[in-house]
Design an enzyme around this catalytic site. Structure first.
Site, PDB file in Angstrom:
ATOM      1  CD  GLU A  26      -2.804   1.069   2.519  1.00 19.41           C
ATOM      2  OE1 GLU A  26      -2.879   0.002   3.168  1.00 19.41           O
ATOM      3  OE2 GLU A  26      -3.561   2.039   2.712  1.00 19.41           O
ATOM      4  CG  ASN A  71      -7.609   2.242   5.560  1.00 20.09           C
ATOM      5  OD1 ASN A  71      -8.473   1.429   5.268  1.00 20.09           O
ATOM      6  ND2 ASN A  71      -7.103   2.322   6.786  1.00 20.09           N
ATOM      7  CG  ASN A 171      -9.310  -1.249   1.736  1.00 27.26           C
ATOM      8  OD1 ASN A 171      -8.964  -2.416   1.870  1.00 27.26           O
ATOM      9  ND2 ASN A 171      -9.126  -0.336   2.691  1.00 27.26           N
ATOM     10  CD  GLU A 172     -10.109  -2.634   6.181  1.00 28.04           C
ATOM     11  OE1 GLU A 172      -9.983  -1.552   6.787  1.00 28.04           O
ATOM     12  OE2 GLU A 172      -9.490  -3.666   6.519  1.00 28.04           O
ATOM     13  CE1 TYR A 243      -3.438  -6.431   8.979  1.00 30.24           C
ATOM     14  CE2 TYR A 243      -5.659  -5.512   8.883  1.00 30.24           C
ATOM     15  CZ  TYR A 243      -4.424  -5.737   8.299  1.00 30.24           C
ATOM     16  OH  TYR A 243      -4.172  -5.252   7.033  1.00 30.24           O
ATOM     17  CD  GLU A 291      -6.122  -4.842   4.338  1.00 30.53           C
ATOM     18  OE1 GLU A 291      -5.921  -4.537   5.538  1.00 30.53           O
ATOM     19  OE2 GLU A 291      -6.563  -4.065   3.489  1.00 30.53           O
ATOM     20  CD  GLN A 348       0.145  -2.672   3.789  1.00 30.83           C
ATOM     21  OE1 GLN A 348       0.979  -2.086   3.127  1.00 30.83           O
ATOM     22  NE2 GLN A 348      -0.983  -2.070   4.172  1.00 30.83           N
TER      23      GLN A 348
END
Ligand code: AHR
Length: 494
Positions: A26, A71, A171-172, A243, A291, A348
């Protein structure tokens, strides 16, 4: 402790899609700038990519890398990162409160991916933007026509299309931290319309719709169902993100998060199938776990940092052995659920919650989590078999029964190899693992790789690699000693 592992050749879970060993870059902190790209570094190549970082990445044999966020993508204008570098704008990145110089964009990243021997999984901005720029981006990347964006790509020096085959629809979008966060209805609509235009430009692509950014999101479940009500016929995968952390300093509970990941995957697959039944569809939506990692020490850092820095040290989680054990288990969970999970990205790759770290103008090194990831990618190929383990265990905070051993077994029929991955979660006892393989000719243990250190909090750094894999002496052809709190890979020939 004694443990028994039972495998039956006929009990297959599914064939592993190699894309479950993907990763993620990212525009965040030092992932791109001073991570993969540092033109003034002594080991930089002709395009400014760090050769030492590329060599470490090559060790991982990555099938795909998700890009450019995260993000970040929800505020990104992809056009800022193409063409003449001296004319590219410098902009504020509102996702991480930093400054983006745009010296790397899709022009450079596709070349980096080629040099890293990997494919791109591209995310489009469904925050501040939408279908219009998504269709321009895919025209720029994949079209061979004489249209405006395809010609612009040629003008910028790229005759051949980049051929990006995998696309994430935002994304999200369920999270209120996301730039232009959406309700499930709003997202479902824009994702559907974006999916349509993307596939009209290139029908050969595959699309991932956003699922929940965590299993504990208050909207989990409803979000998936509403999004799929809209997108079911237009997309191929639904995403999952997760996570884990050990803030409570409770290692047994932390290591039990592997079962949490299993449950998240199975529940999400059921949600997809619920909509399949409701729509009476014969299409199955598979999962993209795009992720996952351990991340807790450096969460919300950006809020305390001086704003608008260029490539600051952000999310530079220092992983210890305990983290490597859980990442090892998470990889096994992906393997054990390979009938539904076809894509996954360790989040990542470089500097930002990453297996690879760099020093500006200095060295690059492997964090502890590098090793379970590398061995899974290199050896975890073939068909996952159901693994049944008999061993002692403990209770997690939810009251779940957690066996000390967490395992996966893969049959690589081409090489006539059975690969057993196993983490011993006991903090005090070694496990003697006895194997029982049904349906195979005589199986012989030929290799045992172990990741272990007496102290679970041990980390690696630029000066010293303290946690590294060791090849253990084979004492028996059918059993092995898995040290307390260790990660292991056993290879059997048959
Ligand atoms: O990987 C770091 C961040 O975690 C990503 O930008 C975002 O998608 C997730 O919340």
């Amino acid at each position: 402790m004694k443990a028994k592992l039972f495998i039956n050749r006929n009990e297959e879970i599914g064939k592993i899609d190699r894309r479950i060993y993907g990763s993620f870059i990212e525009h965040l902190g030092r992932a791109v700038y001073n991570g993969i790209y540092e033109p003034n570094h002594p080991l930089a190549d002709d395009m400014g990519f760090r050769g030492d970082v590329l060599s470490l990445i090559n060790e991982l044999n990555l099938p795909i890398v998700r890009y450019p966020g995260g993000n970040f993508v929800s505020g990104y204008n992809w056009e800022d990162g193409i063409g003449d570098k001296s004319k590219r704008p410098t902009k504020l990145d509102l996702a991480w409160l930093t400054t983006e110089t745009n010296q790397v964009g899709i022009d450079e990243f596709q070349e980096w991916a080629r040099r890293a021997g990997t494919d791109i999984m591209m995310a489009v901005n469904l925050g501040t933007r939408g279908p219009d720029e998504a269709r321009s981006l895919i025209e720029y990347c994949n079209s061979e026509t004489n249209s405006y964006y395809a010609s612009l790509r040629r003008k910028n020096g790229f005759e051949k299309p980049f051929g990006v085959k995998l696309w994430c629809l935002g994304n999200e979008m369920d999270g209120d931290w996301q730039i232009c966060h959406k309700t499930a209805e709003e997202y479902g609509r824009i994702a559907t319309e974006t999916a349509k235009v993307l596939k009209w430009v290139d029908p050969s692509i595959e699309l991932v719709a956003c699922g929940s950014s965590d299993p504990n999101m208050p909207t989990y479940g409803d979000w998936e169902k509403t999004v799929l009500e809209h997108t079911y016929d237009y997309v191929d995968y639904l995403s999952l993100h997760c996570y884990y952390g050990n803030k409570a300093k409770n290692t047994p509970d932390f290591l039990a998060r592997a079962e949490d990941m299993d449950r998240f995957i199975k529940n999400t697959a059921s949600l997809c199938d619920e909509i399949k039944a409701e729509k009476n569809s014969n299409k199955t939506i598979n999962l993209s776990f795009d992720e996952y990692n351990v991340w807790y020490r450096t969460k919300d850092e950006e809020k305390q940092m001086e704003r608008w820095q260029i490539a600051p040290h952000l999310l530079e989680e220092k992983f210890n052995l305990e983290d490597a054990l859980l990442v090892g288990c998470m990889l096994m969970s992906l393997q054990n659920n390979c009938d539904r999970v076809k894509i996954a990205c360790l989040a990542q790759l470089v500097n930002v919650i990453a297996p690879i770290m760099t020093e500006n103008n200095g060295s690059a090194w492997r964090q502890t989590i590098f090793y379970p990831y590398m061995y899974a990618s290199l050896f975890g190929n073939g068909t996952t078999l159901k693994t049944q383990v008999e061993c002692d265990g403990y209770k997690s905070k939810e009251g779940w029964d957690i066996p000390y051993l967490y395992t996966s077994t893969i049959n690589n029929a081409e090489k006539r190899e059975l690969i057993v991955f196993a983490v011993n979660r006991s903090l005090t006892e070694n496990a003697v693992l006895y194997t029982n393989f049904e349906g195979f000719d005589e199986c012989r243990l030929v290799e045992h790789i172990q990741l272990y250190h007496e102290d679970l909090e041990t980390t690696n750094d630029k000066n010293e690699e303290r946690v590294f894999p060791v090849s253990r002496k084979i004492e028996s052809s059918s059993s092995a000693v898995l040290k307390k709190h260790s990660w292991n890979m056993l290879i059997f020939n048959y």
